[in-house]
Design a protein around this motif. Structure first.
Motif: not given
Length: 318
Positions: A181-191
């Motif tokens: 479960x992810x509680x934050x929308x984000x982008x990291x290293x192209x993902x």
């Protein structure tokens, strides 16, 4: 007091970016669940025994206990869990850095997993002045980390597990995707990771686990994601379906892990601590402060005392 994940406070520090390591917790429990499973053939047993024995690395360390914890009798024990970048990032330090630090208290009914910020202000034995807690590993390796954490938390640390960062990706490749479960929308290293259920696999496990600069909680948010990933991996490894992939799992473990838990002790953990897969996750919370031009995470006396009391209660010590 020690706060649950949902009560994380806004905390963000800008420091030199570096890849951060992620570890797996209580591998003894995980391996033992596989080892003693009645469907496993003798060959698996001996393969596993060989792999586990290759990770066994005792260290010179005194817990301060009058008597060693009896795993055979199911007594509560503690475990230092380190994620390191040794041999992975070209560090100039002798021992690398321990950028993921957790302490687990393990009982027959549950495991309590406490994350400790790597920038926590401490006094490291043998080194004058202020230090960050993750420097203890660089100064003195596993013994330095064990001694520093024991002194800081006021509890004996009975065992340790150290895992190199590259092992997480290799383990993910061995067991397959997991959902968290992810509680934050984000982008990291192209993902890109949307809020809600996300699938974590060998291709995105490191970006998901080490992102912190886009998170308003900073390193606290990163530690939260690490614990979620570790918990999901533990459950997947312990499942019957993963037994068919045991060789690749054991390869990931044996080539990236060190521990002072022996093969026989792992079997005792399986026998006496089956309820330990019930995991409670907690976070040691501090406040960011600049001291002599260096950013530290300063944990108040009241917060530290509360954490120490909880740990001692779990370990049934005064």
């Amino acid at each position: 007091m020690v706060k649950e994940d949902k009560n994380y406070q806004h905390r963000h520090h800008h420091s030199k970016h570096r890849k951060n390591s992620v570890w797996k917790w209580v591998l003894g429990i995980v391996l033992a669940l596989l080892l003693i499973n009645g469907t496993v053939l003798a060959k698996f047993y001996f393969d596993a025994k060989h792999s586990v024995e290759s990770t066994y690395t005792p260290v010179k360390h005194k817990t301060g206990r009058n008597n060693e914890v009896s795993l055979k009798n199911g007594q509560p024990f503690s475990l230092l869990l380190l994620g390191t970048d040794t041999g992975d990032l070209g560090r100039t330090e002798k021992n690398g850095r321990s950028d993921t630090i957790m302490v687990a208290t393990v009982t027959s009914k549950k495991t309590t997993l406490l994350s400790i910020p790597r920038d926590t202000l401490v006094n490291i034995p043998g080194h004058s002045g202020n230090s960050k807690i993750n420097a203890a590993y660089s100064y003195g390796g596993l013994t330095g980390s064990l001694n520093t954490l024991q002194s800081y938390l006021g509890i004996p640390l009975d065992h340790y597990i150290e895992v190199n960062m590259k092992g997480l990706q290799q383990l993910s490749a061995a067991i397959g995707p997991v959902e968290v479960e992810n509680d934050l929308d984000f982008t990291q290293s192209g993902n890109h990771f949307e809020k809600g259920k996300v699938t974590i696999d060998q291709n995105n496990i490191l970006p998901f686990s080490r992102m912190r600069h886009e998170d308003p909680r900073g390193d606290y948010g990163r530690q939260l994601r690490q614990r979620k990933v570790v918990t999901a991996l533990v459950k997947k490894i312990a499942s019957v379906g993963s037994i068919t992939k045991y060789k690749s799992i054991l390869s990931a473990i044996s080539s990236n892990m060190k521990t002072d838990i022996s093969f026989n002790q792992m079997k005792e953990i399986y026998s006496k601590y089956k309820g330990a897969t019930n995991i409670s996750q907690k976070q040691l919370q501090g406040q960011g402060q600049m001291i002599d031009g260096v950013s530290y995470e300063v944990v108040s006396d009241s917060t530290l005392n509360s954490a120490q009391k909880e740990l001692k209660t779990e370990l049934e010590i005064k």
